[in-house]
Design a protein around this motif. Structure first.
Motif, PDB file in Angstrom:
ATOM      1  N   HIS A  54     -38.907 -12.125  -1.632  1.00 22.89           N
ATOM      2  CA  HIS A  54     -38.062 -11.336  -0.722  1.00 22.89           C
ATOM      3  C   HIS A  54     -38.883 -10.203  -0.099  1.00 22.89           C
ATOM      4  CE1 HIS A  54     -34.338 -10.024   0.973  1.00 22.89           C
ATOM      5  NE2 HIS A  54     -34.214  -8.938   0.223  1.00 22.89           N
ATOM      6  N   ASN A  58     -39.935  -9.764   3.789  1.00 21.42           N
ATOM      7  CA  ASN A  58     -39.563  -8.562   4.540  1.00 21.42           C
ATOM      8  C   ASN A  58     -40.751  -7.875   5.197  1.00 21.42           C
ATOM      9  OD1 ASN A  58     -36.829  -8.795   4.128  1.00 21.42           O
ATOM     10  ND2 ASN A  58     -36.856  -7.649   2.210  1.00 21.42           N
ATOM     11  N   ARG A  93     -29.001 -19.675  -3.127  1.00 23.38           N
ATOM     12  CA  ARG A  93     -28.100 -18.562  -3.462  1.00 23.38           C
ATOM     13  C   ARG A  93     -27.335 -18.874  -4.748  1.00 23.38           C
ATOM     14  NH1 ARG A  93     -26.007 -17.853   2.647  1.00 23.38           N
ATOM     15  NH2 ARG A  93     -27.410 -16.199   3.291  1.00 23.38           N
ATOM     16  N   HIS A 152     -26.517  -3.137  -1.171  1.00 16.38           N
ATOM     17  CA  HIS A 152     -27.438  -3.831  -0.271  1.00 16.38           C
ATOM     18  C   HIS A 152     -26.748  -4.990   0.463  1.00 16.38           C
ATOM     19  CE1 HIS A 152     -31.295  -5.169   1.087  1.00 16.38           C
ATOM     20  NE2 HIS A 152     -31.311  -6.265   0.361  1.00 16.38           N
ATOM     21  N   LYS A 172     -25.006 -10.169  12.142  1.00 13.85           N
ATOM     22  CA  LYS A 172     -25.826 -10.468  10.970  1.00 13.85           C
ATOM     23  C   LYS A 172     -27.224 -10.973  11.358  1.00 13.85           C
ATOM     24  CE  LYS A 172     -25.581 -12.825   6.562  1.00 13.85           C
ATOM     25  NZ  LYS A 172     -26.437 -14.005   6.607  1.00 13.85           N
ATOM     26  N   VAL A 175     -31.296  -9.059  12.186  1.00 11.84           N
ATOM     27  CA  VAL A 175     -31.746  -8.525  10.902  1.00 11.84           C
ATOM     28  C   VAL A 175     -32.595  -7.256  11.075  1.00 11.84           C
ATOM     29  CG1 VAL A 175     -33.007  -9.098   8.805  1.00 11.84           C
ATOM     30  CG2 VAL A 175     -31.697 -10.847   9.954  1.00 11.84           C
ATOM     31  N   ASN A 240     -41.511  -2.600  -1.195  1.00 13.09           N
ATOM     32  CA  ASN A 240     -40.120  -2.276  -0.856  1.00 13.09           C
ATOM     33  C   ASN A 240     -39.928  -0.832  -0.418  1.00 13.09           C
ATOM     34  OD1 ASN A 240     -39.102  -4.800  -1.186  1.00 13.09           O
ATOM     35  ND2 ASN A 240     -38.284  -4.471  -3.237  1.00 13.09           N
TER      36      ASN A 240
HETATM   37  C1  HEM Z   1     -36.418  -2.075   1.045  1.00 14.83           C
HETATM   38  C2  HEM Z   1     -36.365  -3.272   0.501  1.00 14.83           C
HETATM   39  C3  HEM Z   1     -35.498  -4.389   0.996  1.00 14.83           C
HETATM   40  C4  HEM Z   1     -35.239  -4.797   2.274  1.00 14.83           C
HETATM   41  C5  HEM Z   1     -35.813  -4.235   3.565  1.00 14.83           C
HETATM   42  C6  HEM Z   1     -34.335  -5.917   2.184  1.00 14.83           C
HETATM   43  C7  HEM Z   1     -33.807  -6.614   3.274  1.00 14.83           C
HETATM   44  C8  HEM Z   1     -32.831  -7.560   3.217  1.00 14.83           C
HETATM   45  C9  HEM Z   1     -32.177  -8.168   4.344  1.00 14.83           C
HETATM   46  C10 HEM Z   1     -32.507  -7.855   5.800  1.00 14.83           C
HETATM   47  C11 HEM Z   1     -31.248  -9.044   3.892  1.00 14.83           C
HETATM   48  C12 HEM Z   1     -30.287  -9.884   4.706  1.00 14.83           C
HETATM   49  C13 HEM Z   1     -30.941 -11.147   5.128  1.00 14.83           C
HETATM   50  C14 HEM Z   1     -29.993 -12.037   5.924  1.00 14.83           C
HETATM   51  O1  HEM Z   1     -28.807 -12.056   5.605  1.00 14.83           O
HETATM   52  O2  HEM Z   1     -30.466 -12.703   6.820  1.00 14.83           O
HETATM   53  C15 HEM Z   1     -31.316  -9.013   2.442  1.00 14.83           C
HETATM   54  C16 HEM Z   1     -30.556  -9.797   1.614  1.00 14.83           C
HETATM   55  C17 HEM Z   1     -30.622  -9.752   0.248  1.00 14.83           C
HETATM   56  N1  HEM Z   1     -31.409  -8.928  -0.526  1.00 14.83           N
HETATM   57 FE1  HEM Z   1     -32.723  -7.568   0.169  1.00 14.83          FE
HETATM   58  N2  HEM Z   1     -34.074  -6.190   0.875  1.00 14.83           N
HETATM   59  C18 HEM Z   1     -34.754  -5.269   0.107  1.00 14.83           C
HETATM   60  C19 HEM Z   1     -34.769  -5.180  -1.271  1.00 14.83           C
HETATM   61  C20 HEM Z   1     -34.048  -6.005  -2.110  1.00 14.83           C
HETATM   62  C21 HEM Z   1     -34.103  -5.951  -3.552  1.00 14.83           C
HETATM   63  C22 HEM Z   1     -34.970  -4.990  -4.336  1.00 14.83           C
HETATM   64  C23 HEM Z   1     -33.264  -6.909  -4.017  1.00 14.83           C
HETATM   65  C24 HEM Z   1     -32.934  -7.307  -5.427  1.00 14.83           C
HETATM   66  C25 HEM Z   1     -33.185  -6.597  -6.496  1.00 14.83           C
HETATM   67  C26 HEM Z   1     -32.661  -7.568  -2.872  1.00 14.83           C
HETATM   68  C27 HEM Z   1     -31.730  -8.580  -2.928  1.00 14.83           C
HETATM   69  C28 HEM Z   1     -31.156  -9.196  -1.837  1.00 14.83           C
HETATM   70  C29 HEM Z   1     -30.177 -10.256  -1.934  1.00 14.83           C
HETATM   71  C30 HEM Z   1     -29.626 -10.862  -3.228  1.00 14.83           C
HETATM   72  C31 HEM Z   1     -29.841 -10.613  -0.622  1.00 14.83           C
HETATM   73  C32 HEM Z   1     -28.881 -11.702  -0.187  1.00 14.83           C
HETATM   74  C33 HEM Z   1     -29.688 -12.954   0.108  1.00 14.83           C
HETATM   75  C34 HEM Z   1     -28.863 -14.014   0.770  1.00 14.83           C
HETATM   76  O3  HEM Z   1     -27.644 -13.972   0.737  1.00 14.83           O
HETATM   77  O4  HEM Z   1     -29.463 -14.934   1.331  1.00 14.83           O
HETATM   78  N3  HEM Z   1     -33.178  -7.001  -1.732  1.00 14.83           N
HETATM   79  N4  HEM Z   1     -32.285  -8.108   2.060  1.00 14.83           N
END
Ligand code: HEM
Length: 254
Positions: A54, A58, A93, A152, A172, A175, A240
Motif C-alpha cells: 500500500h 501510494n 479485500r 481512513h 472516489k 484519488v 507513510n
Molecule cells: C499516509 C499514508 C496513507 C495514504 C496516503 C493512504 C491512501 C489511501 C487511499 C488513497 C485509499 C483509497 C484507494 C481507493 O479507494 O482507490 C486507501 C485505502 C485504504 N487504505 Fe490507505 N493510505 C495510507 C496509509 C494506510 C495505512 C497505514 C493502512 C493500514 C494500516 C491503510 C489501509 C487502507 C485500507 C484497508 C484501504 C481500503 C482498501 C480498499 O478498499 O481497496 N492505509 N488508502
C-alpha cells in the motif's frame, strides 16, 4: 482409517481444551496458546505485506495526479479480462478483512488465556511491568491503528469525513485530489503522522515476536531479527509519514 486416527488423536498440547467429541485439528490447535500465536504471526505477515505494498503504491503521489489516479484504476482492473473488473480487488479485500478479524480475535483470546493461566498478578510490580510492556504496547498501538483505519476508510474510501470537491461531491476515483484535500487540514495530517508512528511501533514489536511464535529464533538468526523488525517498521513509517508532510510542504498538490 482416517476416522480411526482422528478419534485416537489426543489434544494437541496441554492447553488444548479436552472435549469428549474431538474437534477438527485446526480448531483444536487454535484452542491452544501456540495455535493462536501461529494465527497472529501468519495473519501478521499477510497484513505487513498489505501495508508495505500500500505504501509503495501510494508513492505514485510523487509522480503526479494522472499516475496516482491511473494506479487506482489499475487495481480495479487486476487480471481483467480473465476476471471481470473489480472481482480480484474484492477477493483481496475479503482476504484482508479475514486476516484483520483473525488477528484481532487471536490477540483477544490469547489475552484471555494468559489471564486464566495467571489469575494472581506478579508479586513484584517491576517484573510485571517488564513482562507486560511488549504485550500492553501492542494492545494500545493495535487499537490506535484499528481506529485510524476506520477514519481512513471514512476519509478516502467513502468520503464521509473528507472535504468535498468544488462541485460539492466526493468522487472516489479522484484519488490524488482526495488525498491532497485530506492532508491540507493540518490536524488530519498530524493524526496520520501520529497513527503511522504507532503503526511503526506495532510493526517493530510484531515482527520481532513473530519470529519467536514461528520458532525462527536460532542464536545465529537473532542478530538479524532486530534489524529486520526495525527495517520494515522504518520503511513503512518513513514512506507513510512523507505523504502528509509533502502535502503540507506544498511538494505534492501545491
Ligand atoms: C499516509 C499514508 C496513507 C495514504 C496516503 C493512504 C491512501 C489511501 C487511499 C488513497 C485509499 C483509497 C484507494 C481507493 O479507494 O482507490 C486507501 C485505502 C485504504 N487504505 Fe490507505 N493510505 C495510507 C496509509 C494506510 C495505512 C497505514 C493502512 C493500514 C494500516 C491503510 C489501509 C487502507 C485500507 C484497508 C484501504 C481500503 C482498501 C480498499 O478498499 O481497496 N492505509 N488508502
Amino acid at each position: 482409517m482416517a476416522q480411526v486416527l482422528e478419534s485416537q488423536r489426543g489434544p494437541v498440547t496441554g492447553t488444548a481444551v479436552a472435549k469428549k467429541k474431538r474437534r477438527p485439528f485446526l480448531l483444536d490447535l487454535y484452542s491452544t496458546a501456540v495455535g493462536k500465536k501461529y494465527v497472529m504471526a501468519l495473519t501478521g505477515i499477510g497484513l505487513i505485506g498489505f501495508v508495505v505494498f500500500h505504501m509503495i503504491g501510494n508513492l505514485k503521489m510523487y509522480l503526479g495526479q494522472a499516475d496516482m489516479d491511473h494506479y487506482a484504476e489499475f487495481l480495479k482492473a487486476l487480471l481483467y479480462p480473465i476476471a471481470p473488473k473489480g472481482v480480484v480487488l474484492w477477493l483481496l479485500r475479503g482476504g484482508l478483512l479475514t486476516m484483520v478479524a483473525l488477528h484481532i480475535h487471536a490477540a483477544y483470546s490469547l489475552t484471555q488465556l494468559n489471564h486464566k493461566a495467571r489469575p494472581v498478578k506478579y508479586q513484584s510490580e517491576r517484573d510485571y511491568q517488564v513482562a507486560n510492556f511488549a504485550s500492553r504496547s501492542m494492545r494500545y498501538t493495535g487499537v490506535t491503528v484499528l481506529l485510524f483505519v476506520i477514519w481512513h476508510l471514512l476519509d478516502l474510501t467513502w468520503g464521509v469525513v473528507n472535504t468535498v470537491g468544488a462541485d460539492g461531491e466526493f468522487i472516489k476515483a479522484d484519488v490524488y485530489d482526495n488525498v491532497v484535500r485530506s492532508f491540507e487540514r493540518w490536524p488530519v495530517a498530524l493524526f496520520y503522522i501520529l497513527a503511522n508512528i504507532m503503526l511503526g511501533i506495532h510493526l517493530f514489536h510484531g515482527v520481532w515476536s513473530l519470529f519467536q511464535s514461528m520458532g525462527w529464533n536460532s542464536p545465529r538468526f537473532n542478530e538479524w531479527r532486530r534489524s529486520i523488525a526495525a527495517g520494515i517498521a522504518t520503511i513503512v513509517v518513513v514512506g507513510n509519514v512523507s505523504f502528509p508532510v509533502a502535502v503540507l510542504a506544498g511538494i505534492v498538490g501545491g
